[in-house]
Scaffold this active site. Structure first.
Site, mmCIF file in Angstrom:
data_model
loop_
_atom_site.group_PDB
_atom_site.id
_atom_site.type_symbol
_atom_site.label_atom_id
_atom_site.label_comp_id
_atom_site.label_asym_id
_atom_site.label_seq_id
_atom_site.Cartn_x
_atom_site.Cartn_y
_atom_site.Cartn_z
ATOM 1 N N HIS A 1 3.929 0.174 -2.213
ATOM 2 C CA HIS A 1 3.931 0.352 -3.667
ATOM 3 C C HIS A 1 4.129 -1.000 -4.323
ATOM 4 O O HIS A 1 4.881 -1.837 -3.831
ATOM 5 C CB HIS A 1 5.064 1.297 -4.097
ATOM 6 C CG HIS A 1 4.857 1.888 -5.448
ATOM 7 N ND1 HIS A 1 5.185 1.216 -6.601
ATOM 8 C CD2 HIS A 1 4.323 3.070 -5.842
ATOM 9 C CE1 HIS A 1 4.882 1.971 -7.639
ATOM 10 N NE2 HIS A 1 4.354 3.089 -7.220
ATOM 11 N N ASP B 1 2.652 9.771 -2.751
ATOM 12 C CA ASP B 1 1.439 10.408 -2.208
ATOM 13 C C ASP B 1 1.555 10.766 -0.748
ATOM 14 O O ASP B 1 0.663 11.436 -0.203
ATOM 15 C CB ASP B 1 0.247 9.458 -2.410
ATOM 16 C CG ASP B 1 -0.065 9.301 -3.889
ATOM 17 O OD1 ASP B 1 -0.039 8.156 -4.376
ATOM 18 O OD2 ASP B 1 -0.286 10.313 -4.547
HETATM 19 C C1 SDX Z 1 0.392 5.371 -6.726
HETATM 20 O O1 SDX Z 1 1.782 1.821 -9.758
HETATM 21 C C2 SDX Z 1 2.233 3.023 -9.700
HETATM 22 O O2 SDX Z 1 3.269 3.360 -10.254
HETATM 23 C C3 SDX Z 1 1.342 3.986 -8.939
HETATM 24 C C4 SDX Z 1 1.920 5.370 -8.686
HETATM 25 C C5 SDX Z 1 2.074 6.153 -9.960
HETATM 26 O O3 SDX Z 1 2.888 7.098 -9.955
HETATM 27 O O4 SDX Z 1 1.329 5.895 -10.915
HETATM 28 O O5 SDX Z 1 3.179 5.253 -8.045
HETATM 29 C C6 SDX Z 1 0.991 6.192 -7.808
HETATM 30 O O6 SDX Z 1 -0.664 4.842 -6.914
HETATM 31 C C7 SDX Z 1 1.157 5.174 -5.455
HETATM 32 C C8 SDX Z 1 0.426 4.230 -4.453
HETATM 33 C C9 SDX Z 1 -0.642 5.060 -3.735
HETATM 34 N N1 SDX Z 1 -1.511 4.156 -2.907
HETATM 35 C C10 SDX Z 1 -1.444 4.187 -1.588
HETATM 36 O O7 SDX Z 1 -0.627 4.824 -0.933
HETATM 37 C C11 SDX Z 1 -2.538 3.344 -0.915
HETATM 38 C C12 SDX Z 1 -1.922 2.498 0.204
HETATM 39 N N2 SDX Z 1 -1.063 1.491 -0.393
HETATM 40 C C13 SDX Z 1 -1.614 0.197 -0.688
HETATM 41 O O8 SDX Z 1 -2.960 0.100 -0.899
HETATM 42 C C14 SDX Z 1 -0.702 -0.718 -1.480
HETATM 43 O O9 SDX Z 1 0.550 -0.591 -0.963
HETATM 44 C C15 SDX Z 1 -0.638 -0.523 -2.982
HETATM 45 C C16 SDX Z 1 -1.992 -0.551 -3.599
HETATM 46 C C17 SDX Z 1 0.037 0.759 -3.313
HETATM 47 C C18 SDX Z 1 0.189 -1.680 -3.554
HETATM 48 O O10 SDX Z 1 -0.545 -2.839 -3.336
HETATM 49 P P1 SDX Z 1 0.046 -4.277 -3.749
HETATM 50 O O11 SDX Z 1 1.306 -4.154 -4.503
HETATM 51 O O12 SDX Z 1 -1.069 -5.066 -4.347
HETATM 52 O O13 SDX Z 1 0.493 -4.859 -2.358
HETATM 53 P P2 SDX Z 1 -0.390 -5.843 -1.491
HETATM 54 O O14 SDX Z 1 -1.758 -5.269 -1.338
HETATM 55 O O15 SDX Z 1 -0.245 -7.208 -2.047
HETATM 56 O O16 SDX Z 1 0.339 -5.733 -0.089
HETATM 57 C C19 SDX Z 1 1.384 -6.627 0.261
HETATM 58 C C20 SDX Z 1 1.292 -6.723 1.786
HETATM 59 C C21 SDX Z 1 -0.099 -7.116 2.282
HETATM 60 O O17 SDX Z 1 0.071 -7.722 3.553
HETATM 61 P P3 SDX Z 1 0.136 -9.363 3.614
HETATM 62 O O18 SDX Z 1 -1.102 -9.888 2.921
HETATM 63 O O19 SDX Z 1 1.423 -9.755 2.918
HETATM 64 O O20 SDX Z 1 0.142 -9.683 5.098
HETATM 65 O O21 SDX Z 1 1.546 -5.420 2.356
HETATM 66 C C22 SDX Z 1 0.379 -4.985 3.039
HETATM 67 C C23 SDX Z 1 -0.771 -5.793 2.521
HETATM 68 O O22 SDX Z 1 -1.811 -5.882 3.492
HETATM 69 N N3 SDX Z 1 0.229 -3.563 2.711
HETATM 70 C C24 SDX Z 1 -0.116 -2.610 3.592
HETATM 71 C C25 SDX Z 1 -0.074 -1.404 2.868
HETATM 72 N N4 SDX Z 1 0.273 -1.651 1.593
HETATM 73 C C26 SDX Z 1 0.458 -2.986 1.511
HETATM 74 N N5 SDX Z 1 -0.452 -2.670 4.891
HETATM 75 C C27 SDX Z 1 -0.749 -1.495 5.487
HETATM 76 N N6 SDX Z 1 -0.740 -0.286 4.863
HETATM 77 C C28 SDX Z 1 -0.407 -0.208 3.560
HETATM 78 N N7 SDX Z 1 -0.382 0.965 2.934
#
Ligand code: SDX
Length: 432
Positions: free
Chosen positions: A309, A367
């Site tokens: 998140h 989720d």
């Molecule tokens: C919702 O914003 C809100 O409030 C949203 C929400 C709401 O109520 O409105 O809470 C609802 O959208 C919840 C989130 C649902 N999405 C998912 O579950 C999809 C999977 N999660 C990711 O795609 C991700 O965690 C996000 C999109 C939720 C957040 O992305 P960020 O904040 O841009 O984080 P990032 O992509 O910069 O990740 C930081 C690191 C990265 O690794 P490094 O580059 O540091 O090595 O964490 C890794 C990412 O690759 N990472 C993950 C991951 N999420 C982040 N690696 C594996 N699996 C994951 N799910």
């Protein structure tokens, strides 16, 4: 609540030093007011993804990502999920205070009397293929509300804004339920005034004309709680979309349709559908290590859906409530030992011990379990995000109302760091 000046920040750029006001709210990070930065320095701020940017001032929802805290108008999500109900939460989000009995009765009456859709809108559904994704239908039908309810599209009229807000909260369950009915070829079921909000939605989804359908009170309570958990969440991507659309004075129905479109993405509200599909693809706990490895592999676009998140760097408080709800519903349905739940719990256990996830503070979000609950209730995965959109509509419309009624509101118009070609002369095709 209004912001208060807490001090100043000094910035020196290109040999020029300026003072920027630091503003504080009631709780949470203070902000550096950069509204005069460009005028004073000729520089923009640069923050793709808005990881360090407060786009607005708001009194509605507060999140402390480190503490795993979520407050609607100051009330914690745990307490509201346990002690309140969705329509009372709608009142709280829209008007800022918990209603007394008379206020609740009046609000419930307004919502109940607006649950029907203009009858011609049934034709609108019939323009879609039966296999259309419910979110495609929701975007289209909600945007089309502006073509049927002209008497609540003038955003400068407070009464019309109020009517549009009530209409959106009231009609979304009908719109979502009819998208489901249309996709399975069953007749539309009209809303009933003798059922509460969640039970009405369940009845419109699962009843058929051939026999009476009794909504199970445990299921209805679980659905009501799911709606409360999803009602609002500060300035997430879809809420920011609604605010930006609303900043151009677009009508509220168009703004909510824009929010639905943004929520659909699997990185946002579409994650519940993607998460259940992922759990099904994993299938059995012994295949979890393979998927954990893929999630960590930078060359693999796969991510653990329902994990991570932007704000929560602790357990999403909604996920905890959702996990409890999952247990209740699965027990009721008699599948408390469902393979999907076993995979989910084992996946969570492994991920929370894995350094990759621990170092990045990746926890289950709202989720992760919601799809398991909705699946056990009998909804197809394609309906999961539509239910999220139905629940989040009150948050979207509350944030939209807050923005529109702000006297300082202006059209949102971000700038950019331009890295394209400098000016160059046109070259005739014969000389290229
Ligand atoms: C919702 O914003 C809100 O409030 C949203 C929400 C709401 O109520 O409105 O809470 C609802 O959208 C919840 C989130 C649902 N999405 C998912 O579950 C999809 C999977 N999660 C990711 O795609 C991700 O965690 C996000 C999109 C939720 C957040 O992305 P960020 O904040 O841009 O984080 P990032 O992509 O910069 O990740 C930081 C690191 C990265 O690794 P490094 O580059 O540091 O090595 O964490 C890794 C990412 O690759 N990472 C993950 C991951 N999420 C982040 N690696 C594996 N699996 C994951 N799910």
């Amino acid at each position: 609540m209004t912001e208060t000046k807490q001090g100043t920040a000094t910035l020196t750029v290109d040999g020029k030093t300026i003072e920027l006001p630091v503003l504080g709210g009631s709780v949470g990070p203070a902000v550096i007011d950069v509204r005069k930065l460009y005028a004073q320095t000729g520089h923009f701020t640069f923050d793709p993804g808005f990881t360090s940017t407060a786009a607005c001032e708001s009194d509605i929802t507060y999140i402390d990502g480190d503490a795993g805290q979520l407050l609607y108008r100051g009330y914690s999500i745990d307490e509201l999920a346990e002690k309140s109900h969705f329509l009372e939460v709608c009142y709280l989000l829209l008007y800022g205070e918990l209603p007394d009995e008379a206020q609740m009765k009046e609000f419930e009456g307004h919502v109940t009397n607006h649950t029907m859709l203009h009858e011609q809108m049934t034709n609108f559904y019939r323009g879609f293929r039966r296999d259309a994704h419910p979110m495609a239908i929701m975007v289209g039908v909600v945007g089309a509300l502006a073509a049927f309810y002209h008497d609540s599209t003038d955003i400068n009229d407070e009464m019309q804004r109020e009517i549009a807000s009530i209409r959106m909260v009231a009609k979304m369950p009908t719109i979502a339920a009819w998208a489901y009915k249309y996709s399975i070829g069953q007749p539309f079921v009209y809303p009933r005034n003798d059922l509460d909000y969640a039970a009405n939605f369940m009845h419109m989804c699962f009843s058929v004309p051939c026999e009476e359908y009794k909504v199970d009170p445990i299921m209805a309570r679980a659905m009501d709680r799911i709606m409360t958990l999803h009602a609002d969440h500060e300035q997430n991507a879809s809420t920011s979309t609604v605010r930006l659309a609303g900043s151009s004075d677009a009508n509220p129905f168009a703004c909510i349709a824009a929010g639905i479109a943004c929520l659909w993405g699997p990185a946002h509200g579409g994650a519940n559908e993607a998460c259940l599909n992922m759990l099904r693809e994993i299938g059995t706990p012994d295949r979890i290590p393979e998927y954990i490895a893929r999630a960590k592999d930078k060359n693999d676009p796969f991510r653990l859906m329902g994990f991570g998140h932007r704000v929560y760097k602790n357990y999403d408080p909604r996920a905890k409530v959702m996990q409890e709800t999952a247990r209740e519903v699965l027990e009721l349905v008699g599948v408390e030992n469902s393979p999907i739940l076993q995979v989910a719990q084992e996946l969570e256990r492994i991920a929370l011990e894995d350094p990759y996830f621990v170092e990045r503070k990746l926890y289950p979000n709202v989720d992760f379990y919601s799809g398991i609950v909705l699946n056990a209730m009998g909804f197809p995965t394609s309906m999961f995000t539509a239910i999220f959109a139905m629940s989040r509509t009150v948050g979207w419309i509350g944030q939209w109302k807050e923005m529109i009624s702000d006297p300082n509101q202006r059209i949102g118009r971000p700038r950019q760091l331009y890295t394209g070609a400098n000016e160059r002369a046109y070259v005739d095709v014969a000389k290229r």
